[in-house]
Design an enzyme around this catalytic site. Structure first.
Site, PDB file in Angstrom:
ATOM      1  N   PRO A  10       0.784  -1.225   0.000  1.00 56.88           N
ATOM      2  CA  PRO A  10       0.000   0.000   0.000  1.00 56.88           C
ATOM      3  C   PRO A  10       0.820   1.281   0.000  1.00 56.88           C
ATOM      4  O   PRO A  10       1.848   1.362   0.673  1.00 56.88           O
ATOM      5  CB  PRO A  10      -0.836  -0.109   1.288  1.00 56.88           C
ATOM      6  CG  PRO A  10      -0.149  -1.135   2.119  1.00 56.88           C
ATOM      7  CD  PRO A  10       0.496  -2.078   1.159  1.00 56.88           C
ATOM      8  N   ASN A  11       0.330   2.204  -0.777  1.00 54.53           N
ATOM      9  CA  ASN A  11       0.862   3.572  -0.884  1.00 54.53           C
ATOM     10  C   ASN A  11       2.180   3.659  -1.660  1.00 54.53           C
ATOM     11  O   ASN A  11       2.666   4.759  -1.917  1.00 54.53           O
ATOM     12  CB  ASN A  11       1.023   4.215   0.506  1.00 54.53           C
ATOM     13  CG  ASN A  11      -0.308   4.275   1.242  1.00 54.53           C
ATOM     14  OD1 ASN A  11      -1.271   4.800   0.714  1.00 54.53           O
ATOM     15  ND2 ASN A  11      -0.374   3.695   2.428  1.00 54.53           N
ATOM     16  N   ARG A  18       5.069  10.900  -2.690  1.00 58.95           N
ATOM     17  CA  ARG A  18       4.745  10.596  -1.294  1.00 58.95           C
ATOM     18  C   ARG A  18       5.932  10.909  -0.387  1.00 58.95           C
ATOM     19  O   ARG A  18       6.997  10.286  -0.509  1.00 58.95           O
ATOM     20  CB  ARG A  18       4.419   9.096  -1.193  1.00 58.95           C
ATOM     21  CG  ARG A  18       4.180   8.615   0.211  1.00 58.95           C
ATOM     22  CD  ARG A  18       4.193   7.093   0.297  1.00 58.95           C
ATOM     23  NE  ARG A  18       3.909   6.663   1.639  1.00 58.95           N
ATOM     24  CZ  ARG A  18       4.103   5.427   2.080  1.00 58.95           C
ATOM     25  NH1 ARG A  18       4.574   4.491   1.264  1.00 58.95           N
ATOM     26  NH2 ARG A  18       3.835   5.120   3.324  1.00 58.95           N
ATOM     27  N   TYR A  23      10.963   8.977   1.313  1.00 57.69           N
ATOM     28  CA  TYR A  23      11.012   7.919   0.292  1.00 57.69           C
ATOM     29  C   TYR A  23      11.692   8.341  -1.007  1.00 57.69           C
ATOM     30  O   TYR A  23      11.777   7.538  -1.943  1.00 57.69           O
ATOM     31  CB  TYR A  23       9.575   7.443  -0.009  1.00 57.69           C
ATOM     32  CG  TYR A  23       8.891   6.866   1.225  1.00 57.69           C
ATOM     33  CD1 TYR A  23       9.336   5.674   1.791  1.00 57.69           C
ATOM     34  CD2 TYR A  23       7.820   7.524   1.828  1.00 57.69           C
ATOM     35  CE1 TYR A  23       8.719   5.154   2.922  1.00 57.69           C
ATOM     36  CE2 TYR A  23       7.204   7.009   2.950  1.00 57.69           C
ATOM     37  CZ  TYR A  23       7.658   5.828   3.495  1.00 57.69           C
ATOM     38  OH  TYR A  23       7.056   5.303   4.626  1.00 57.69           O
ATOM     39  N   ASN A  72       8.066  -5.473  -0.576  1.00 59.27           N
ATOM     40  CA  ASN A  72       7.920  -4.303   0.291  1.00 59.27           C
ATOM     41  C   ASN A  72       6.445  -4.222   0.613  1.00 59.27           C
ATOM     42  O   ASN A  72       5.639  -3.734  -0.186  1.00 59.27           O
ATOM     43  CB  ASN A  72       8.407  -3.027  -0.400  1.00 59.27           C
ATOM     44  CG  ASN A  72       8.339  -1.825   0.545  1.00 59.27           C
ATOM     45  OD1 ASN A  72       7.705  -1.881   1.599  1.00 59.27           O
ATOM     46  ND2 ASN A  72       8.993  -0.738   0.162  1.00 59.27           N
ATOM     47  N   ALA A  75       2.906  -0.722   4.999  1.00 53.39           N
ATOM     48  CA  ALA A  75       2.414  -0.789   6.389  1.00 53.39           C
ATOM     49  C   ALA A  75       1.878  -2.164   6.755  1.00 53.39           C
ATOM     50  O   ALA A  75       1.798  -2.498   7.946  1.00 53.39           O
ATOM     51  CB  ALA A  75       1.339   0.276   6.604  1.00 53.39           C
ATOM     52  N   HIS A  78       3.746  -4.381   9.231  1.00 52.05           N
ATOM     53  CA  HIS A  78       3.639  -4.227  10.679  1.00 52.05           C
ATOM     54  C   HIS A  78       2.314  -4.738  11.241  1.00 52.05           C
ATOM     55  O   HIS A  78       2.083  -4.669  12.446  1.00 52.05           O
ATOM     56  CB  HIS A  78       3.800  -2.741  11.051  1.00 52.05           C
ATOM     57  CG  HIS A  78       4.869  -2.040  10.279  1.00 52.05           C
ATOM     58  ND1 HIS A  78       6.193  -2.438  10.316  1.00 52.05           N
ATOM     59  CD2 HIS A  78       4.824  -1.002   9.394  1.00 52.05           C
ATOM     60  CE1 HIS A  78       6.906  -1.646   9.510  1.00 52.05           C
ATOM     61  NE2 HIS A  78       6.100  -0.778   8.936  1.00 52.05           N
ATOM     62  N   ASP A  85       1.793 -15.342   6.689  1.00 47.99           N
ATOM     63  CA  ASP A  85       1.434 -16.740   6.430  1.00 47.99           C
ATOM     64  C   ASP A  85       1.587 -17.078   4.953  1.00 47.99           C
ATOM     65  O   ASP A  85       2.024 -18.175   4.596  1.00 47.99           O
ATOM     66  CB  ASP A  85      -0.011 -17.013   6.864  1.00 47.99           C
ATOM     67  CG  ASP A  85      -0.161 -17.199   8.367  1.00 47.99           C
ATOM     68  OD1 ASP A  85       0.869 -17.297   9.051  1.00 47.99           O
ATOM     69  OD2 ASP A  85      -1.308 -17.239   8.837  1.00 47.99           O
ATOM     70  N   GLU A  96      12.668  -9.202   2.146  1.00 47.39           N
ATOM     71  CA  GLU A  96      11.882  -8.039   2.583  1.00 47.39           C
ATOM     72  C   GLU A  96      12.698  -6.774   2.324  1.00 47.39           C
ATOM     73  O   GLU A  96      13.877  -6.713   2.672  1.00 47.39           O
ATOM     74  CB  GLU A  96      11.615  -8.185   4.088  1.00 47.39           C
ATOM     75  CG  GLU A  96      10.909  -6.987   4.709  1.00 47.39           C
ATOM     76  CD  GLU A  96      10.787  -7.109   6.238  1.00 47.39           C
ATOM     77  OE1 GLU A  96      11.654  -7.772   6.870  1.00 47.39           O
ATOM     78  OE2 GLU A  96       9.840  -6.543   6.788  1.00 47.39           O
ATOM     79  N   HIS A  98      12.581  -2.448   2.623  1.00 49.45           N
ATOM     80  CA  HIS A  98      11.969  -1.166   2.990  1.00 49.45           C
ATOM     81  C   HIS A  98      12.885  -0.053   2.528  1.00 49.45           C
ATOM     82  O   HIS A  98      14.111  -0.124   2.728  1.00 49.45           O
ATOM     83  CB  HIS A  98      11.753  -1.067   4.503  1.00 49.45           C
ATOM     84  CG  HIS A  98      10.808  -2.098   5.007  1.00 49.45           C
ATOM     85  ND1 HIS A  98       9.456  -2.056   4.747  1.00 49.45           N
ATOM     86  CD2 HIS A  98      11.028  -3.250   5.683  1.00 49.45           C
ATOM     87  CE1 HIS A  98       8.883  -3.121   5.269  1.00 49.45           C
ATOM     88  NE2 HIS A  98       9.814  -3.865   5.838  1.00 49.45           N
ATOM     89  N   SER A 100      12.790   3.134   3.561  1.00 50.42           N
ATOM     90  CA  SER A 100      13.232   3.878   4.749  1.00 50.42           C
ATOM     91  C   SER A 100      13.786   2.906   5.789  1.00 50.42           C
ATOM     92  O   SER A 100      13.565   1.695   5.698  1.00 50.42           O
ATOM     93  CB  SER A 100      12.051   4.659   5.332  1.00 50.42           C
ATOM     94  OG  SER A 100      11.058   3.763   5.815  1.00 50.42           O
ATOM     95  N   ARG A 105      12.392   4.746  12.875  1.00 54.16           N
ATOM     96  CA  ARG A 105      11.164   5.544  12.799  1.00 54.16           C
ATOM     97  C   ARG A 105      10.248   5.248  13.999  1.00 54.16           C
ATOM     98  O   ARG A 105      10.735   4.907  15.070  1.00 54.16           O
ATOM     99  CB  ARG A 105      10.492   5.281  11.443  1.00 54.16           C
ATOM    100  CG  ARG A 105      11.399   5.690  10.264  1.00 54.16           C
ATOM    101  CD  ARG A 105      10.742   5.455   8.917  1.00 54.16           C
ATOM    102  NE  ARG A 105       9.531   6.263   8.769  1.00 54.16           N
ATOM    103  CZ  ARG A 105       8.634   6.079   7.789  1.00 54.16           C
ATOM    104  NH1 ARG A 105       8.826   5.115   6.899  1.00 54.16           N
ATOM    105  NH2 ARG A 105       7.579   6.861   7.714  1.00 54.16           N
ATOM    106  N   ARG A 109       6.631   0.751  13.667  1.00 56.23           N
ATOM    107  CA  ARG A 109       7.300   0.247  12.450  1.00 56.23           C
ATOM    108  C   ARG A 109       8.426  -0.736  12.788  1.00 56.23           C
ATOM    109  O   ARG A 109       9.059  -1.302  11.923  1.00 56.23           O
ATOM    110  CB  ARG A 109       7.862   1.399  11.621  1.00 56.23           C
ATOM    111  CG  ARG A 109       6.785   2.278  11.022  1.00 56.23           C
ATOM    112  CD  ARG A 109       7.362   3.288  10.055  1.00 56.23           C
ATOM    113  NE  ARG A 109       6.514   4.459   9.979  1.00 56.23           N
ATOM    114  CZ  ARG A 109       5.438   4.569   9.184  1.00 56.23           C
ATOM    115  NH1 ARG A 109       5.122   3.586   8.378  1.00 56.23           N
ATOM    116  NH2 ARG A 109       4.705   5.667   9.189  1.00 56.23           N
TER     117      ARG A 109
HETATM  118  C1  DQA Z   1       7.986   1.199   3.967  1.00 55.97           C
HETATM  119  C2  DQA Z   1       8.011   1.403   5.481  1.00 55.97           C
HETATM  120  C3  DQA Z   1       6.640   1.176   6.081  1.00 55.97           C
HETATM  121  O1  DQA Z   1       6.679   1.379   7.476  1.00 55.97           O
HETATM  122  C4  DQA Z   1       5.638   2.136   5.479  1.00 55.97           C
HETATM  123  O2  DQA Z   1       4.350   1.875   5.994  1.00 55.97           O
HETATM  124  C5  DQA Z   1       5.645   2.110   4.005  1.00 55.97           C
HETATM  125  C6  DQA Z   1       6.927   2.044   3.313  1.00 55.97           C
HETATM  126  C7  DQA Z   1       9.334   1.524   3.320  1.00 55.97           C
HETATM  127  O3  DQA Z   1       9.546   1.128   2.190  1.00 55.97           O
HETATM  128  O4  DQA Z   1      10.147   2.236   3.934  1.00 55.97           O
HETATM  129  O5  DQA Z   1       4.612   2.212   3.357  1.00 55.97           O
HETATM  130  O6  DQA Z   1       7.722  -0.173   3.709  1.00 55.97           O
END
Ligand code: DQA
Length: 145
Positions: A10-11, A18, A23, A72, A75, A78, A85, A96, A98, A100, A105, A109
């Site tokens: 998401p996002n 953003r 980011y 990635n 959110a 978390h 699963d 995995e 990320h 950031s 943070r 997170r």
């Molecule tokens: C993220 C870190 C997450 O905590 C956050 O919710 C994101 C982006 C990152 O790529 O740093 O959406 O996964």
């Protein structure tokens, strides 16, 4: 050819605009073109969804099709036991990523439900995290193919 899927949660479709102080200012579509140019020997698939179940469905649909997944989960990292699963269930190595540094943070997170199901995690290295994960799969292709 090594088949790798990048799965963004998401996002992450809003990368570029953003919170650029966190980011960066590059759109993921543009970064993906760079990755494809940099790793011509890997076929890089990409999927993004803001919907938890769609991410899970995509992971399931990757079974038997890709050698490695770069996830990635945004959110959902978390919050989502269901996504964790799915990572366990598919039997495909997952890295995995990320952008950031999640450990630097907010407290919420600092928990990742998926981290323990992954072969490893990269956090805080910006968009470079995706390239580093691809390089990992290339270097370990004999283990994952
Ligand atoms: C993220 C870190 C997450 O905590 C956050 O919710 C994101 C982006 C990152 O790529 O740093 O959406 O996964």
């Amino acid at each position: 050819m090594l088949q790798i899927a990048i799965v963004n949660g998401p996002n992450l479709n809003l990368l570029g605009t953003r919170e650029p102080h966190i980011y960066g200012s590059q759109r993921f579509e543009d970064h993906l073109l760079q990755l494809k140019g940099r790793f011509p020997l890997a076929e890089i698939h990409c999927y993004q969804s803001n919907v938890e179940g769609e991410l899970i469905n995509y992971l399931h649909s990757s079974m038997g099709k890709v050698h490695g997944i770069i996830l990635n989960a945004g959110a959902y990292t978390h919050t989502s036991i269901a996504l964790a699963d799915a990572v366990s269930a598919i039997g495909i190595p997952v890295v995995e990523v990320h952008i950031s540094n999640v450990l630097a943070r907010e407290e919420y997170r600092k928990t990742s439900f998926i981290a323990a199901k992954c072969v490893g995690s990269i956090s805080g290295l910006g968009m470079d995290g995706y390239a580093l994960a691809i390089q990992y799969f290339i270097d370990n292709a004999n283990k994952t193919v």
